[in-house]
Design an enzyme around this catalytic site. Structure first.
Site, PDB file in Angstrom:
ATOM      1  N   CYS A  91     -26.981  33.258 -81.772  1.00  0.00           N
ATOM      2  CA  CYS A  91     -27.572  34.012 -80.656  1.00  0.00           C
ATOM      3  C   CYS A  91     -28.241  35.306 -81.098  1.00  0.00           C
ATOM      4  O   CYS A  91     -28.442  36.221 -80.291  1.00  0.00           O
ATOM      5  CB  CYS A  91     -26.497  34.308 -79.609  1.00  0.00           C
ATOM      6  SG  CYS A  91     -25.703  32.826 -78.953  1.00  0.00           S
TER       7      CYS A  91
ATOM      8  N   CYS B 173     -19.257  31.306 -73.594  1.00  0.00           N
ATOM      9  CA  CYS B 173     -18.953  31.441 -75.019  1.00  0.00           C
ATOM     10  C   CYS B 173     -18.550  32.874 -75.346  1.00  0.00           C
ATOM     11  O   CYS B 173     -17.578  33.109 -76.068  1.00  0.00           O
ATOM     12  CB  CYS B 173     -20.165  31.023 -75.844  1.00  0.00           C
ATOM     13  SG  CYS B 173     -19.820  30.903 -77.623  1.00  0.00           S
ATOM     14  N   CYS B 174     -19.284  33.836 -74.815  1.00  0.00           N
ATOM     15  CA  CYS B 174     -18.939  35.242 -75.042  1.00  0.00           C
ATOM     16  C   CYS B 174     -17.584  35.585 -74.434  1.00  0.00           C
ATOM     17  O   CYS B 174     -16.808  36.351 -75.003  1.00  0.00           O
ATOM     18  CB  CYS B 174     -20.020  36.156 -74.462  1.00  0.00           C
ATOM     19  SG  CYS B 174     -21.545  36.238 -75.433  1.00  0.00           S
TER      20      CYS B 174
ATOM     21  N   CYS C  15     -23.445  37.209 -83.072  1.00  0.00           N
ATOM     22  CA  CYS C  15     -23.165  35.878 -83.590  1.00  0.00           C
ATOM     23  C   CYS C  15     -24.452  35.234 -84.105  1.00  0.00           C
ATOM     24  O   CYS C  15     -25.533  35.428 -83.546  1.00  0.00           O
ATOM     25  CB  CYS C  15     -22.536  35.019 -82.508  1.00  0.00           C
ATOM     26  SG  CYS C  15     -20.881  35.549 -82.008  1.00  0.00           S
TER      27      CYS C  15
ATOM     28  N   CYS D 239     -22.901  41.001 -74.078  1.00  0.00           N
ATOM     29  CA  CYS D 239     -21.901  39.946 -74.289  1.00  0.00           C
ATOM     30  C   CYS D 239     -20.828  39.968 -73.210  1.00  0.00           C
ATOM     31  O   CYS D 239     -20.192  38.946 -72.939  1.00  0.00           O
ATOM     32  CB  CYS D 239     -21.272  40.080 -75.668  1.00  0.00           C
ATOM     33  SG  CYS D 239     -20.280  41.576 -75.918  1.00  0.00           S
TER      34      CYS D 239
END
Length: 242
Positions: free
Chosen positions: A203, A119-120, A200, A226
């Protein structure tokens, strides 16, 4: 300034020359050397106002890159608008994930839960690599005290063929707080609720007293960064260089 040895020599020179100087002096030197070929990357988090205020007093037209991942707190987006207007920054650029890639890799928006590293990479690493590609240098707000992984952070370094300046590397929390108070800078609205390092929304967690400032990021996963400050994988490098 693309020669690797030349960049390494410049990083070493800057780290030595500004070791006992104020951060503004390193910032001023970086802007003077690179001009429009340097950018500041900011999360507009709890400590971001310090470096943004310093830059605004030196060169307010310097590009500021802001990663809008699509998963940020609304408070962060509103804080960014407030700070940009307050400081008079004239070139703040919102960087978003590639829409087609996002649709293919995270159609339901839950990649953060299944694979936070992926995702990062999707929402931060690859978009920033592409955004910084035209620049020869960039500026970060990282500090040694924020976590154990940043304890040896230099004032200047070379990463992925670019010079990175970390003007606040040797500042501690007390100096950050003193600067914010001295200049009456607005605070991130979530800070008062215990969020000391804000990324985010899914997280980011509150930080308990005595914990590292970044301990609320990806809590319970073993993840600490990240990825934007880690060496780029070859595939990501190709995306960023396109």
């Amino acid at each position: 300034m693309s020669d690797a040895l030349e960049l390494e020599a410049l990083a070493a020179e800057l780290s030595a020359r500004f070791a006992d100087k104020e951060p503004q002096e390193l910032l001023r030197a970086g802007v003077a050397h690179f001009g429009r070929r340097i950018a500041l990357v900011s999360s507009f988090g709890t400590e971001s106002a310090v470096l943004l205020h310093m830059l605004a007093g030196i060169a307010p037209a310097t590009p500021v890159l802001f990663l809008n991942t699509g998963k940020l707190f609304g408070e962060t987006l509103r804080y960014r608008t407030k700070l940009v207007e307050r400081l008079g920054l004239t070139d703040c650029r919102a960087i978003a994930p590639d829409a087609a890639e996002e649709q293919a890799a995270d159609k339901d928006g839950l990649l953060w839960r299944l694979d936070p590293n992926a995702c990062c990479a999707l929402r931060k690493v690859r978009p920033l690599a592409k955004a910084v590609a035209p620049f020869e240098a960039w500026i970060t707000g990282r500090k040694r005290y924020q976590s154990g992984t940043r304890a040896a952070l230099p004032l200047a370094e070379v990463a992925d063929g670019k010079l990175k300046l970390n003007p606040l590397a040797n500042w501690d929390r007390a100096r950050v707080e003193a600067y914010l108070d001295l200049h009456d800078l607005p605070r991130h609205p979530l800070e008062a609720d215990g969020f000391l390092s804000i990324g985010c929304m899914p997280c980011t967690d509150r930080v308990a007293p005595g914990e590292d400032i970044r301990s609320g990021r990806w809590r319970g996963t073993g993840k600490t960064e990240c990825g934007i400050h880690l060496p780029l994988p070859s595939a990501t490098t190709q995306v960023g260089a396109s």
